[in-house]
Design a protein around this motif. Structure first.
Motif, PDB file in Angstrom:
ATOM      1  N   ARG A  74       0.486  -1.339  -0.335  1.00 46.76           N
ATOM      2  CA  ARG A  74      -0.265   0.152   0.093  1.00 46.76           C
ATOM      3  C   ARG A  74       1.039   1.427  -0.429  1.00 46.76           C
ATOM      4  NH1 ARG A  74      -5.359  -2.031  -0.879  1.00 46.76           N
ATOM      5  NH2 ARG A  74      -5.327  -3.772   0.214  1.00 46.76           N
ATOM      6  N   VAL A  75       0.417   2.115  -1.181  1.00 50.02           N
ATOM      7  CA  VAL A  75       1.240   3.441  -1.059  1.00 50.02           C
ATOM      8  C   VAL A  75       0.262   4.670  -0.125  1.00 50.02           C
ATOM      9  CG1 VAL A  75       1.972   5.434  -2.766  1.00 50.02           C
ATOM     10  CG2 VAL A  75       2.165   3.014  -2.314  1.00 50.02           C
ATOM     11  N   LEU A  76       1.841   5.181   0.884  1.00 47.11           N
ATOM     12  CA  LEU A  76       0.402   6.379   1.161  1.00 47.11           C
ATOM     13  C   LEU A  76       1.955   7.556   0.943  1.00 47.11           C
ATOM     14  CD1 LEU A  76      -0.691   7.874   4.076  1.00 47.11           C
ATOM     15  CD2 LEU A  76      -0.012   7.041   4.922  1.00 47.11           C
ATOM     16  N   ILE A  77       1.534   8.693   0.447  1.00 43.15           N
ATOM     17  CA  ILE A  77       2.140   9.464  -0.462  1.00 43.15           C
ATOM     18  C   ILE A  77       2.060  11.174   1.340  1.00 43.15           C
ATOM     19  CG2 ILE A  77       2.559  11.805  -1.469  1.00 43.15           C
ATOM     20  CD1 ILE A  77       2.756   9.328  -3.368  1.00 43.15           C
ATOM     21  N   LEU A  78       3.597  10.804   1.420  1.00 46.24           N
ATOM     22  CA  LEU A  78       3.792  12.805   2.444  1.00 46.24           C
ATOM     23  C   LEU A  78       4.303  13.626   1.780  1.00 46.24           C
ATOM     24  CD1 LEU A  78       5.110  10.584   5.499  1.00 46.24           C
ATOM     25  CD2 LEU A  78       3.335  11.370   5.540  1.00 46.24           C
ATOM     26  N   THR A  79       3.889  14.728   1.799  1.00 47.25           N
ATOM     27  CA  THR A  79       4.255  15.840   1.151  1.00 47.25           C
ATOM     28  C   THR A  79       4.404  17.548   1.315  1.00 47.25           C
ATOM     29  OG1 THR A  79       3.807  16.977  -1.089  1.00 47.25           O
ATOM     30  CG2 THR A  79       1.345  16.054  -0.155  1.00 47.25           C
ATOM     31  N   THR A  80       5.491  18.394   1.726  1.00 44.26           N
ATOM     32  CA  THR A  80       5.124  19.219   2.128  1.00 44.26           C
ATOM     33  C   THR A  80       3.789  20.076   1.404  1.00 44.26           C
ATOM     34  OG1 THR A  80       7.533  19.245   2.247  1.00 44.26           O
ATOM     35  CG2 THR A  80       6.355  21.449   2.291  1.00 44.26           C
ATOM     36  N   PHE A  81       4.262  19.319   0.158  1.00 41.13           N
ATOM     37  CA  PHE A  81       3.478  20.556  -1.118  1.00 41.13           C
ATOM     38  C   PHE A  81       1.620  19.684  -1.288  1.00 41.13           C
ATOM     39  CE2 PHE A  81       7.852  20.369  -2.376  1.00 41.13           C
ATOM     40  CZ  PHE A  81       7.657  21.247  -1.882  1.00 41.13           C
ATOM     41  N   GLY A  82       0.835  20.605  -0.419  1.00 39.79           N
ATOM     42  CA  GLY A  82      -0.768  20.206  -1.183  1.00 39.79           C
ATOM     43  C   GLY A  82      -1.178  20.707  -1.792  1.00 39.79           C
ATOM     44  N   ARG A  83      -0.628  20.604  -3.144  1.00 38.46           N
ATOM     45  CA  ARG A  83      -1.467  20.813  -4.565  1.00 38.46           C
ATOM     46  C   ARG A  83      -2.669  19.978  -4.976  1.00 38.46           C
ATOM     47  NH1 ARG A  83       4.547  21.994  -6.212  1.00 38.46           N
ATOM     48  NH2 ARG A  83       4.468  24.156  -5.200  1.00 38.46           N
ATOM     49  N   PRO A  84      -3.742  20.276  -4.987  1.00 36.11           N
ATOM     50  CA  PRO A  84      -4.997  19.475  -5.885  1.00 36.11           C
ATOM     51  C   PRO A  84      -4.354  18.731  -6.722  1.00 36.11           C
ATOM     52  CG  PRO A  84      -5.629  22.031  -5.230  1.00 36.11           C
ATOM     53  CD  PRO A  84      -4.480  21.655  -5.675  1.00 36.11           C
ATOM     54  N   GLY A  85      -3.763  19.479  -7.697  1.00 38.49           N
ATOM     55  CA  GLY A  85      -2.927  18.099  -8.879  1.00 38.49           C
ATOM     56  C   GLY A  85      -1.830  16.936  -8.667  1.00 38.49           C
ATOM     57  N   TYR A  86      -1.373  17.312  -6.835  1.00 37.17           N
ATOM     58  CA  TYR A  86      -0.413  16.092  -6.902  1.00 37.17           C
ATOM     59  C   TYR A  86      -1.491  15.288  -6.177  1.00 37.17           C
ATOM     60  CZ  TYR A  86       3.800  18.412  -7.213  1.00 37.17           C
ATOM     61  OH  TYR A  86       4.768  18.469  -7.481  1.00 37.17           O
ATOM     62  N   LEU A  87      -2.782  15.613  -5.929  1.00 35.62           N
ATOM     63  CA  LEU A  87      -3.243  14.710  -4.961  1.00 35.62           C
ATOM     64  C   LEU A  87      -4.037  13.733  -5.321  1.00 35.62           C
ATOM     65  CD1 LEU A  87      -5.685  13.088  -2.582  1.00 35.62           C
ATOM     66  CD2 LEU A  87      -6.927  15.525  -2.422  1.00 35.62           C
ATOM     67  N   ARG A  88      -4.864  14.113  -7.058  1.00 32.63           N
ATOM     68  CA  ARG A  88      -5.678  13.861  -8.534  1.00 32.63           C
ATOM     69  C   ARG A  88      -4.565  12.895  -8.769  1.00 32.63           C
ATOM     70  NH1 ARG A  88     -10.109  15.307  -9.964  1.00 32.63           N
ATOM     71  NH2 ARG A  88     -11.116  16.863  -9.417  1.00 32.63           N
ATOM     72  N   ARG A  89      -2.863  13.124  -9.391  1.00 30.86           N
ATOM     73  CA  ARG A  89      -1.862  12.382  -9.621  1.00 30.86           C
ATOM     74  C   ARG A  89      -2.387  11.043  -8.998  1.00 30.86           C
ATOM     75  NH1 ARG A  89       2.413  16.366 -11.393  1.00 30.86           N
ATOM     76  NH2 ARG A  89       3.776  14.249 -11.883  1.00 30.86           N
ATOM     77  N   ALA A  90      -2.150  11.016  -7.523  1.00 32.99           N
ATOM     78  CA  ALA A  90      -1.520  10.699  -6.992  1.00 32.99           C
ATOM     79  C   ALA A  90      -2.202   8.937  -6.519  1.00 32.99           C
ATOM     80  CB  ALA A  90      -1.060  10.899  -4.954  1.00 32.99           C
TER      81      ALA A  90
END
Length: 201
Positions: free
Chosen positions: A77-93
């Motif tokens: 399972r993959v859990l993305i952790l980021t400093t950058f809370g960008r909407p496009g990143y969420l969709r791509r993730a």
């Protein structure tokens, strides 16, 4: 024990996260990596239950690694952790197969809970980011437009981009023009800035 892979390019952050997560009675960090390529290699070697991936890493982003893991190690399972809370990143993730997406400024206890929930098959998404992603709408750029915009962002000429991507110069101009139009900007620099700010690149 839940076996974790931790991929983060900043060594101090990676070490601190590994230490804090290891204090949880049911979590064990079995591998650490500082690049996307190293994270994928480590995951294939140790076969963790959950991979915690930063988005912006050298040599393969967390999004690239998530997509590779979905195909090569679907049990992880993959859990993305980021400093950058960008909407496009969420969709791509989510498109890359990630089961969770959290920003790094939350408490480690929430991260531990998220790991358990993701392993149990749930999706875990930062609520504010989910709302922003819905409001922002889908990425308007095609894969090719993104590729051309990324290739042009460092000041490369149209001829340079065309040679790098094996396209004609007129095709490159068409893709850049489309990207500029879709982002509502005046030139490719602004288009790239807008696309990056929204997590589309």
């Amino acid at each position: 024990m839940i076996r974790l892979l931790l991929a983060e390019d900043q060594g101090m952050m990676r070490g601190a996260l590994a230490l804090l997560l290891s204090l949880e009675p049911d979590l064990e960090v079995v591998a650490e990596a500082g690049t996307g390529t190293a994270a994928l290699a480590a995951a294939l070697r140790v076969r963790p239950d959950v991979a915690l991936l930063d988005i912006e890493m050298p040599d393969g982003s967390g999004l690239d690694t998530a997509a590779a893991l979905r195909h090569r190690l679907p049990s992880c399972r993959v859990l993305i952790l980021t400093t950058f809370g960008r909407p496009g990143y969420l969709r791509r993730a989510m498109e890359a197969g990630a089961r969770g997406f959290l920003v790094k400024d939350g408490p480690v206890e929430e991260l531990a809970v998220a790991v358990r929930r993701v392993l149990a098959g749930e999706r875990v998404i930062d609520p504010a980011l989910a709302a922003a992603a819905l409001a922002a709408g889908p990425n308007p750029l095609t894969d090719r437009e993104r590729e051309v915009l990324v290739a042009a962002v460092d000041g490369a000429t149209v001829a340079d981009v065309a040679a790098r991507l094996h396209l004609s110069e007129s095709t490159v101009r068409n893709y850049l023009s489309a990207a500029i139009g879709k982002t509502g900007t005046r030139n490719r620099i602004e288009a790239a800035r807008t696309a990056r700010a929204n997590g589309w690149l």
